[in-house]
Scaffold this active site. Structure first.
Site, PDB file in Angstrom:
ATOM      1  N   LYS A   1     -14.647  -3.475   3.810  1.00 59.57           N
ATOM      2  CA  LYS A   1     -15.094  -2.173   3.804  1.00 59.57           C
ATOM      3  C   LYS A   1     -16.672  -2.347   4.072  1.00 59.57           C
ATOM      4  O   LYS A   1     -17.222  -1.335   4.583  1.00 59.57           O
ATOM      5  CB  LYS A   1     -14.923  -1.596   2.321  1.00 59.57           C
ATOM      6  CG  LYS A   1     -13.987  -1.010   2.022  1.00 59.57           C
ATOM      7  CD  LYS A   1     -13.882  -0.504   0.740  1.00 59.57           C
ATOM      8  CE  LYS A   1     -12.276   0.382   0.452  1.00 59.57           C
ATOM      9  NZ  LYS A   1     -12.451   1.161  -0.725  1.00 59.57           N
TER      10      LYS A   1
ATOM     11  N   ALA B   1     -15.742  -0.450  -3.567  1.00 61.37           N
ATOM     12  CA  ALA B   1     -15.393   0.708  -4.226  1.00 61.37           C
ATOM     13  C   ALA B   1     -16.431   0.902  -5.211  1.00 61.37           C
ATOM     14  O   ALA B   1     -16.702   1.932  -5.819  1.00 61.37           O
ATOM     15  CB  ALA B   1     -13.863   0.290  -5.034  1.00 61.37           C
TER      16      ALA B   1
ATOM     17  N   ASP C   1     -14.295   7.460  -0.483  1.00 57.83           N
ATOM     18  CA  ASP C   1     -14.073   6.923  -1.855  1.00 57.83           C
ATOM     19  C   ASP C   1     -14.758   7.793  -3.020  1.00 57.83           C
ATOM     20  O   ASP C   1     -14.479   8.173  -4.050  1.00 57.83           O
ATOM     21  CB  ASP C   1     -14.533   5.522  -1.928  1.00 57.83           C
ATOM     22  CG  ASP C   1     -13.331   4.810  -1.654  1.00 57.83           C
ATOM     23  OD1 ASP C   1     -12.052   5.360  -1.181  1.00 57.83           O
ATOM     24  OD2 ASP C   1     -13.666   3.484  -1.174  1.00 57.83           O
TER      25      ASP C   1
ATOM     26  N   GLY D   1     -17.348  -4.950 -10.968  1.00 54.13           N
ATOM     27  CA  GLY D   1     -17.262  -5.176  -9.871  1.00 54.13           C
ATOM     28  C   GLY D   1     -18.379  -4.728  -9.016  1.00 54.13           C
ATOM     29  O   GLY D   1     -19.261  -4.084  -9.333  1.00 54.13           O
TER      30      GLY D   1
ATOM     31  N   SER E   1       0.691  -0.968  -0.032  1.00 51.01           N
ATOM     32  CA  SER E   1      -0.005  -0.023   0.045  1.00 51.01           C
ATOM     33  C   SER E   1       0.839   1.335   0.116  1.00 51.01           C
ATOM     34  O   SER E   1       1.786   1.269   0.619  1.00 51.01           O
ATOM     35  CB  SER E   1      -0.828  -0.075   1.287  1.00 51.01           C
ATOM     36  OG  SER E   1      -1.611   1.131   1.388  1.00 51.01           O
ATOM     37  N   LEU E   2       0.401   2.396  -0.716  1.00 50.08           N
ATOM     38  CA  LEU E   2       0.930   3.603  -0.611  1.00 50.08           C
ATOM     39  C   LEU E   2       0.506   4.583   0.350  1.00 50.08           C
ATOM     40  O   LEU E   2       0.957   5.598   0.196  1.00 50.08           O
ATOM     41  CB  LEU E   2       0.828   4.418  -2.172  1.00 50.08           C
ATOM     42  CG  LEU E   2       1.582   3.525  -3.242  1.00 50.08           C
ATOM     43  CD1 LEU E   2       1.355   4.352  -4.501  1.00 50.08           C
ATOM     44  CD2 LEU E   2       2.991   3.601  -3.038  1.00 50.08           C
TER      45      LEU E   2
ATOM     46  N   TYR F   1      -4.160   1.108  -8.525  1.00 51.08           N
ATOM     47  CA  TYR F   1      -3.085   2.312  -8.629  1.00 51.08           C
ATOM     48  C   TYR F   1      -1.809   1.518  -8.801  1.00 51.08           C
ATOM     49  O   TYR F   1      -0.957   2.328  -9.053  1.00 51.08           O
ATOM     50  CB  TYR F   1      -3.051   3.259  -7.714  1.00 51.08           C
ATOM     51  CG  TYR F   1      -2.971   2.581  -6.345  1.00 51.08           C
ATOM     52  CD1 TYR F   1      -1.612   2.329  -5.778  1.00 51.08           C
ATOM     53  CD2 TYR F   1      -3.982   2.211  -5.468  1.00 51.08           C
ATOM     54  CE1 TYR F   1      -1.407   1.924  -4.707  1.00 51.08           C
ATOM     55  CE2 TYR F   1      -3.752   1.807  -3.988  1.00 51.08           C
ATOM     56  CZ  TYR F   1      -2.757   1.481  -3.600  1.00 51.08           C
ATOM     57  OH  TYR F   1      -2.233   1.182  -2.517  1.00 51.08           O
TER      58      TYR F   1
ATOM     59  N   GLY G   1      -5.986   4.595 -11.103  1.00 51.52           N
ATOM     60  CA  GLY G   1      -6.453   4.822  -9.765  1.00 51.52           C
ATOM     61  C   GLY G   1      -5.629   5.930  -8.721  1.00 51.52           C
ATOM     62  O   GLY G   1      -6.084   6.042  -7.883  1.00 51.52           O
TER      63      GLY G   1
END
Length: 282
Positions: free
Chosen positions: A71, A135, A107, A131, A20-21, A229, A250
């Protein structure tokens, strides 16, 4: 003692999130804004979710982001959720408000800001949304007010897509379910204006070589948006690149939703020049 109290812990709850960033984003924001917030990754198993949420209170953590696959599942362990979450059915941000855990969804804001920054409009467009997770629900919540011509929803598990359609029926009556491996899917993808991937397909490592749609379904008139992303150009986006379609990674949605979370935790507004610099340096 006072200096210790000013240190704040924030983080991310999810599974398989080592790449993860988010720590890079939030620790950068804290540093630039002179705030003593420190972001950590909490990679947990599904059986540990309840305990993980309880520990936010116990350890006086300021707040956390929530990602795949928690989520929706996390909602039952929160004290309260805002009105948007009640409609979306997914949380990506938890704020510890003096011992009360409140769920939010930034989001939606992330997708909104990304669309605006890229000059993308959805009015009168045929849109394919791939999806049916948190998200995708956030994207649908945004699209319900955009006057799309038609929204085609497809997902590997058909029942999940049907549940999403049912949940959004009152606010959006233009949703059509399309089966995953069907000729209809190929047809609607070819005929669509905008294709949005809101699945992990294309994500680095496990799904990197998979695209949710085939190359032959894509043309130069289309806009391809991938919420993945990492990598910046997924298999899906590479198909668009080869066909000279407009492609959107993303990464901007990731940053904008992160900014929304950061502002909720800190009660500080992040200026746009800081966001622009962050996107450039990721």
């Amino acid at each position: 003692m006072n200096s210790i109290k000013r240190e704040k812990i924030i983080g991310l709850i999810g599974q398989n999130i080592q790449g993860s960033l988010s720590p890079q984003i939030h620790n950068y924001l804290a540093s630039v804004m002179g705030l003593k917030y420190h972001y950590f990754l909490f990679d947990i198993e599904p059986a540990e979710l309840k305990k993980a949420v309880e520990s936010i209170k116990i350890m006086d953590i300021t707040g956390v982001n929530v990602t795949i696959p928690y989520k929706s599942d996390v909602i039952e362990y929160l004290d309260e959720v805002d009105e948007r979450v009640k409609k979306i059915g997914a949380v990506n941000t938890i704020v510890n408000e003096n011992g009360k855990l409140v769920g939010y969804n930034t989001d939606v804001d992330g997708f909104d800001e990304m669309s605006y920054s890229k000059g993308i409009t959805f009015k009168d467009k045929k849109v394919v949304l791939i999806g049916a997770g948190g998200a995708a629900r956030a994207v649908l919540y945004y699209l319900k007010d955009q006057n799309v011509d038609q929204l085609y929803l497809t997902n590997r598990t058909l029942s999940k897509a049907e549940t999403v359609k049912k949940d959004f029926k009152k606010v959006m009556d233009k949703i059509s379910i399309v089966e995953w491996n069907s000729e209809e899917k190929k047809r609607v993808v070819k005929a669509s204006d905008i294709i949005i991937n809101a699945t992990p397909l294309g994500m680095e490592n496990e799904y990197q070589d998979i695209s949710p749609v085939k190359s032959e379904s894509i043309n130069e008139e289309q806009i391809l948006i991938d919420l993945v992303y990492k990598p910046r150009v997924t298999k899906f986006l590479s198909f668009g690149q080869k066909k000279n379609a407009k492609i959107v990674s993303g990464i901007e949605m990731l940053v904008y939703q992160a900014v929304g979370s950061f502002e909720l935790w800190t009660n500080q507004e992040v200026e746009y020049h800081v966001i622009d610099e962050l996107i450039k340096n990721l």
